[in-house]
Design a protein around this motif. Structure first.
Motif, mmCIF file in Angstrom:
data_model
loop_
_atom_site.group_PDB
_atom_site.id
_atom_site.type_symbol
_atom_site.label_atom_id
_atom_site.label_comp_id
_atom_site.label_asym_id
_atom_site.label_seq_id
_atom_site.Cartn_x
_atom_site.Cartn_y
_atom_site.Cartn_z
ATOM 1 N N GLU A 142 -1.483 8.572 -3.796
ATOM 2 C CA GLU A 142 -0.482 8.984 -2.811
ATOM 3 C C GLU A 142 0.520 7.874 -2.527
ATOM 4 O O GLU A 142 1.701 8.130 -2.298
ATOM 5 C CB GLU A 142 -1.170 9.399 -1.505
ATOM 6 C CG GLU A 142 -1.873 10.749 -1.582
ATOM 7 C CD GLU A 142 -2.704 11.023 -0.338
ATOM 8 O OE1 GLU A 142 -2.593 10.245 0.633
ATOM 9 O OE2 GLU A 142 -3.477 11.999 -0.354
ATOM 10 N N ASN A 143 0.055 6.624 -2.536
ATOM 11 C CA ASN A 143 0.915 5.496 -2.145
ATOM 12 C C ASN A 143 1.656 4.844 -3.308
ATOM 13 O O ASN A 143 2.577 4.056 -3.095
ATOM 14 C CB ASN A 143 0.083 4.428 -1.431
ATOM 15 C CG ASN A 143 -0.450 4.908 -0.099
ATOM 16 O OD1 ASN A 143 0.176 5.724 0.556
ATOM 17 N ND2 ASN A 143 -1.609 4.417 0.293
ATOM 18 N N THR A 144 1.255 5.163 -4.541
ATOM 19 C CA THR A 144 1.860 4.510 -5.705
ATOM 20 C C THR A 144 3.358 4.787 -5.807
ATOM 21 O O THR A 144 3.809 5.931 -5.658
ATOM 22 C CB THR A 144 1.170 4.984 -7.000
ATOM 23 O OG1 THR A 144 -0.149 4.431 -7.043
ATOM 24 C CG2 THR A 144 1.924 4.532 -8.236
ATOM 25 N N ASP A 145 4.106 3.735 -6.072
ATOM 26 C CA ASP A 145 5.545 3.861 -6.330
ATOM 27 C C ASP A 145 5.727 4.263 -7.795
ATOM 28 O O ASP A 145 5.713 3.424 -8.693
ATOM 29 C CB ASP A 145 6.237 2.529 -6.045
ATOM 30 C CG ASP A 145 7.740 2.591 -6.281
ATOM 31 O OD1 ASP A 145 8.242 3.672 -6.659
ATOM 32 O OD2 ASP A 145 8.409 1.556 -6.097
ATOM 33 N N ARG A 146 5.896 5.563 -8.016
ATOM 34 C CA ARG A 146 5.968 6.083 -9.380
ATOM 35 C C ARG A 146 7.291 5.760 -10.067
ATOM 36 O O ARG A 146 7.406 5.899 -11.282
ATOM 37 C CB ARG A 146 5.733 7.598 -9.385
ATOM 38 C CG ARG A 146 4.325 7.969 -8.967
ATOM 39 C CD ARG A 146 4.131 9.471 -8.820
ATOM 40 N NE ARG A 146 2.773 9.769 -8.351
ATOM 41 C CZ ARG A 146 1.765 10.091 -9.145
ATOM 42 N NH1 ARG A 146 1.955 10.190 -10.457
ATOM 43 N NH2 ARG A 146 0.567 10.345 -8.658
ATOM 44 N N SER A 147 8.282 5.326 -9.303
ATOM 45 C CA SER A 147 9.581 5.009 -9.904
ATOM 46 C C SER A 147 9.493 3.796 -10.827
ATOM 47 O O SER A 147 10.380 3.576 -11.661
ATOM 48 C CB SER A 147 10.616 4.749 -8.808
ATOM 49 O OG SER A 147 10.309 3.563 -8.083
ATOM 50 N N ARG A 148 8.428 2.997 -10.708
ATOM 51 C CA ARG A 148 8.263 1.822 -11.567
ATOM 52 C C ARG A 148 7.742 2.189 -12.959
ATOM 53 O O ARG A 148 7.835 1.395 -13.875
ATOM 54 C CB ARG A 148 7.293 0.831 -10.920
ATOM 55 C CG ARG A 148 7.762 0.319 -9.558
ATOM 56 C CD ARG A 148 6.815 -0.732 -9.033
ATOM 57 N NE ARG A 148 7.197 -1.198 -7.705
ATOM 58 C CZ ARG A 148 6.666 -2.242 -7.090
ATOM 59 N NH1 ARG A 148 5.723 -2.935 -7.701
ATOM 60 N NH2 ARG A 148 7.069 -2.593 -5.895
ATOM 61 N N PHE A 149 7.170 3.382 -13.083
ATOM 62 C CA PHE A 149 6.563 3.802 -14.344
ATOM 63 C C PHE A 149 7.582 4.426 -15.290
ATOM 64 O O PHE A 149 8.509 5.123 -14.857
ATOM 65 C CB PHE A 149 5.454 4.828 -14.083
ATOM 66 C CG PHE A 149 4.177 4.243 -13.579
ATOM 67 C CD1 PHE A 149 3.182 3.855 -14.462
ATOM 68 C CD2 PHE A 149 3.963 4.062 -12.220
ATOM 69 C CE1 PHE A 149 1.997 3.309 -14.005
ATOM 70 C CE2 PHE A 149 2.781 3.524 -11.752
ATOM 71 C CZ PHE A 149 1.795 3.144 -12.643
ATOM 72 N N ARG A 150 7.382 4.182 -16.569
ATOM 73 C CA ARG A 150 8.177 4.884 -17.574
ATOM 74 C C ARG A 150 7.890 6.373 -17.516
ATOM 75 O O ARG A 150 8.790 7.198 -17.680
ATOM 76 C CB ARG A 150 7.855 4.332 -18.972
ATOM 77 C CG ARG A 150 8.287 2.883 -19.161
ATOM 78 C CD ARG A 150 7.775 2.310 -20.475
ATOM 79 N NE ARG A 150 8.159 0.904 -20.618
ATOM 80 C CZ ARG A 150 7.684 0.093 -21.534
ATOM 81 N NH1 ARG A 150 6.791 0.536 -22.404
ATOM 82 N NH2 ARG A 150 8.076 -1.163 -21.594
ATOM 83 N N ASP A 151 6.615 6.717 -17.314
ATOM 84 C CA ASP A 151 6.192 8.106 -17.155
ATOM 85 C C ASP A 151 5.600 8.260 -15.762
ATOM 86 O O ASP A 151 4.526 7.728 -15.481
ATOM 87 C CB ASP A 151 5.153 8.468 -18.224
ATOM 88 C CG ASP A 151 4.578 9.865 -18.025
ATOM 89 O OD1 ASP A 151 5.094 10.612 -17.165
ATOM 90 O OD2 ASP A 151 3.607 10.211 -18.740
ATOM 91 N N PRO A 152 6.259 8.986 -14.861
ATOM 92 C CA PRO A 152 5.769 9.122 -13.476
ATOM 93 C C PRO A 152 4.393 9.786 -13.371
ATOM 94 O O PRO A 152 3.729 9.677 -12.331
ATOM 95 C CB PRO A 152 6.836 9.993 -12.802
ATOM 96 C CG PRO A 152 8.055 9.837 -13.661
ATOM 97 C CD PRO A 152 7.553 9.665 -15.054
ATOM 98 N N GLU A 153 3.963 10.468 -14.429
ATOM 99 C CA GLU A 153 2.657 11.136 -14.403
ATOM 100 C C GLU A 153 1.538 10.230 -14.921
ATOM 101 O O GLU A 153 0.373 10.642 -14.967
ATOM 102 C CB GLU A 153 2.704 12.414 -15.259
ATOM 103 C CG GLU A 153 3.769 13.414 -14.833
ATOM 104 C CD GLU A 153 3.611 13.826 -13.376
ATOM 105 O OE1 GLU A 153 2.458 14.100 -12.957
ATOM 106 O OE2 GLU A 153 4.617 13.856 -12.653
ATOM 107 N N ALA A 154 1.865 9.018 -15.298
ATOM 108 C CA ALA A 154 0.879 8.117 -15.913
ATOM 109 C C ALA A 154 -0.234 7.647 -14.978
ATOM 110 O O ALA A 154 -1.360 7.422 -15.443
ATOM 111 C CB ALA A 154 1.594 6.903 -16.508
ATOM 112 N N PRO A 155 0.009 7.465 -13.669
ATOM 113 C CA PRO A 155 -1.042 6.892 -12.819
ATOM 114 C C PRO A 155 -2.379 7.627 -12.857
ATOM 115 O O PRO A 155 -3.437 6.986 -12.844
ATOM 116 C CB PRO A 155 -0.423 6.945 -11.415
ATOM 117 C CG PRO A 155 1.043 6.813 -11.670
ATOM 118 C CD PRO A 155 1.286 7.571 -12.942
#
Length: 202
Positions: A142-155
């Motif tokens: 919930e808290n992860t900043d997905r904008s840092r990922f190349r793929d936002p679904e990767a976490p």
């Protein structure tokens, strides 16, 4: 579980809990002698069962107590406020190392319990573990900043991968990890940082 246990003096409760951690971490559940726990705690075996009802009751109480203690250290590491996925993982690993230093018998017990296969307790362990892990998993995702990922679904995929890798490392190198926790932490952090370089945007 007899609620009178909680009215005992703190030092007496602590002796019983630590005795349980020590004995249950040294033996599989079935072979762990409750007489040794009672002796180390300075109480009679009937009194031990008076407070916990049974060997299983004591074991599951210890397991949940250990998870609660681990959670309290998670609060000290400010995991809930961390938005960097990989930094959260590394802070969590540092929490494990702090637990090794401060509560070595408790962490040995937790590691043994995670891999316990006795059918008398294994299902309950999974149920209790899932309740705490669900909280941890939901917090990081919930808290992860997905904008840092190349793929936002990767976490989601990464969390499963890292969890399996760390649990595997702890299982294979259990004795070495407790002898030299700082070395183990550095090796696991190298893995985490290599994944960060591959999954974060440049």
């Amino acid at each position: 579980m007899n609620e009178r246990f909680f009215s005992l003096p703190p030092e007496r409760r602590k002796r019983m809990i630590n005795a349980g951690y020590k004995v249950f971490s040294a033996y599989p559940y079935k072979k762990a002698p409750t007489s040794s726990i009672a002796e180390a705690a300075g109480v009679s075996k009937p009194l031990l069962f008076h407070y916990f009802g049974s060997k299983k009751g004591l074991y599951l109480f210890l397991f949940e107590t250990a998870l609660k203690t681990a959670d309290s250290i998670a609060d000290e590491e400010d995991l809930a406020g961390e938005r960097d996925f990989f930094m959260y993982i590394m802070k969590n690993l540092r929490r494990e190392i702090r637990l090794m230093r401060k509560y070595p018998d408790m962490l040995r017990f937790l590691n043994a319990a995670y891999f316990e296969t006795d059918p008398l307790v294994s299902a309950d362990i999974k149920r209790i573990k899932a309740r705490y892990m669900k909280h941890d998993t939901s917090s990081i995702l919930e808290n992860t900043d997905r904008s840092r990922f190349r793929d936002p679904e990767a976490p989601e995929k990464l969390l499963k991968l890292i969890t399996l890798a760390v649990e595997g490392y702890m299982s294979v190198n259990r004795q070495e990890v407790f002898k030299n926790p700082d070395k183990a932490l550095k090796e696991m952090e190298v893995l985490i940082l290599s994944l960060r370089d591959n999954y974060y945007k440049a």
